[in-house]
Design an enzyme around this catalytic site. Structure first.
Site, PDB file in Angstrom:
ATOM      1  N   GLU A 104      -6.506   1.575   1.168  1.00  0.00           N
ATOM      2  CA  GLU A 104      -5.027   1.289   1.686  1.00  0.00           C
ATOM      3  C   GLU A 104      -4.314   2.665   1.511  1.00  0.00           C
ATOM      4  O   GLU A 104      -3.186   2.794   2.107  1.00  0.00           O
ATOM      5  CB  GLU A 104      -4.416   0.105   0.921  1.00  0.00           C
ATOM      6  CG  GLU A 104      -5.003  -1.101   1.541  1.00  0.00           C
ATOM      7  CD  GLU A 104      -5.134  -2.680   0.709  1.00  0.00           C
ATOM      8  OE1 GLU A 104      -4.504  -2.414  -0.563  1.00  0.00           O
ATOM      9  OE2 GLU A 104      -5.880  -3.325   0.888  1.00  0.00           O
ATOM     10  N   GLY A 178      -9.803  -8.254   2.225  1.00  0.00           N
ATOM     11  CA  GLY A 178      -8.714  -9.247   2.549  1.00  0.00           C
ATOM     12  C   GLY A 178      -8.937  -9.938   3.824  1.00  0.00           C
ATOM     13  O   GLY A 178      -7.985 -10.537   4.383  1.00  0.00           O
TER      14      GLY A 178
HETATM   15  P1  13P Z   1      -9.992  -8.433  -1.314  1.00  0.00           P
HETATM   16  O1  13P Z   1     -10.783  -8.942  -2.612  1.00  0.00           O
HETATM   17  O2  13P Z   1      -8.621  -9.270  -1.198  1.00  0.00           O
HETATM   18  O3  13P Z   1     -10.917  -8.650  -0.190  1.00  0.00           O
HETATM   19  O4  13P Z   1      -9.275  -6.885  -1.670  1.00  0.00           O
HETATM   20  C1  13P Z   1     -10.558  -6.097  -2.056  1.00  0.00           C
HETATM   21  C2  13P Z   1      -9.806  -4.686  -2.509  1.00  0.00           C
HETATM   22  O5  13P Z   1      -9.270  -4.214  -1.978  1.00  0.00           O
HETATM   23  C3  13P Z   1      -9.831  -4.482  -3.899  1.00  0.00           C
HETATM   24  O6  13P Z   1      -9.440  -3.245  -4.113  1.00  0.00           O
END
Ligand code: 13P
Length: 253
Positions: A104, A178
């Site tokens: 991100e 996510g």
């Molecule tokens: P999720 O477990 O929500 O897929 O996110 C993973 C993540 O980006 C952890 O840094």
């Protein structure tokens, strides 16, 4: 010999001071209720920066075996860097870890591997363990480029002096974050083996650096993903926001 697993929660940009403290306390209570878990796993939570002091205080008060980390840090010690947080500030707030190069940040903030490397160097200088994230986009995987992309990120993001005592790698395929769509155990096994081999070329104590998997890890897929060879724990987003799910992942292992 298998390494002790690291079960790490990345809370991302969620919660309030009160909810962050409650979540930390709930995790601490669950750990106190299952002391054997601590023999098999290390636990870490990475709250939003403004919640770190409250979480640190809650964890310390409880005496919970739960480390606290930041989600990012600057590549500089101090000065005119509006909005940034320096590694010594995280250290001062009671952190032992910092996540760097999360997809991100690479995508939304345009962070390059060179910047991640500079941040990691700085974090190491201040005694923080870095969790350096790597992972391909879906289009890169479809184009057969996943291994090349990850190799490039690893080579570009690890600073000189990185070793098993100050660095953890997190493999997070971007399309699995996510989305509820975790990578298949076959894909995870292949990529973790590849990363292990790359580390072997680069590091002297290669065998001991942890490699976490991240991307839609939940209690119901944790056993399948986290028992794969070279998977030394998980970096958990959504499921780390509920103490039951976070601890459920550790229990599944
Ligand atoms: P999720 O477990 O929500 O897929 O996110 C993973 C993540 O980006 C952890 O840094």
């Amino acid at each position: 010999m298998a390494l002790k697993k690291l079960i790490a929660g990345n809370w991302k940009m969620n919660g309030t001071t009160q909810s962050a403290m409650s979540l930390a306390q709930d995790i601490g209570d669950a750990l106190a209720g299952s002391p054997a878990l601590g023999d098999r796993c290390d636990f870490l939570v990475c709250p939003p920066a403004v919640h770190i002091p409250a979480v640190r205080q809650a964890v310390t008060k409880q005496g919970a075996p739960l480390a606290v980390g930041g989600q990012d840090c600057a590549a500089f010690e101090k000065g005119a860097y509006t909005g940034d947080i320096a590694a010594p500030m995280l250290k001062d707030a009671g952190c032992d870890y910092v996540i760097l190069g999360h997809s991100e940040r690479r995508t939304i903030h345009g962070e390059t591997s060179a910047l991640v490397q500079a941040k990691a160097k700085h974090a190491h200088d201040w005694g923080l363990v870095t969790i350096i994230c790597v992972g391909e986009q879906e289009s890169e995987r479809d184009a057969g480029e996943a291994f090349n992309v990850v190799a490039g990120q690893l080579a570009g993001s690890l600073p000189a002096g990185a070793d098993a005592s100050n660095t953890v790698i997190a493999y997070e395929p971007v399309w699995a974050i996510g989305t509820g769509k975790s990578a298949t155990p076959q894909d995870v096994e292949a990529m973790h083996r590849f990363i292990w081999e790359k580390l072997q070329e680069k590091l002297e104590d290669f065998g001991k650096m942890r490699i976490l998997y991240g991307g839609s890890v939940k209690p119901d897929n944790a056993a399948a993903l986290l028992t794969i060879e070279n998977v030394d724990g998980a970096l958990i987003g959504g499921a780390s926001l509920k103490a039951g799910d976070f601890i459920g992942i550790a229990k599944a292992v």
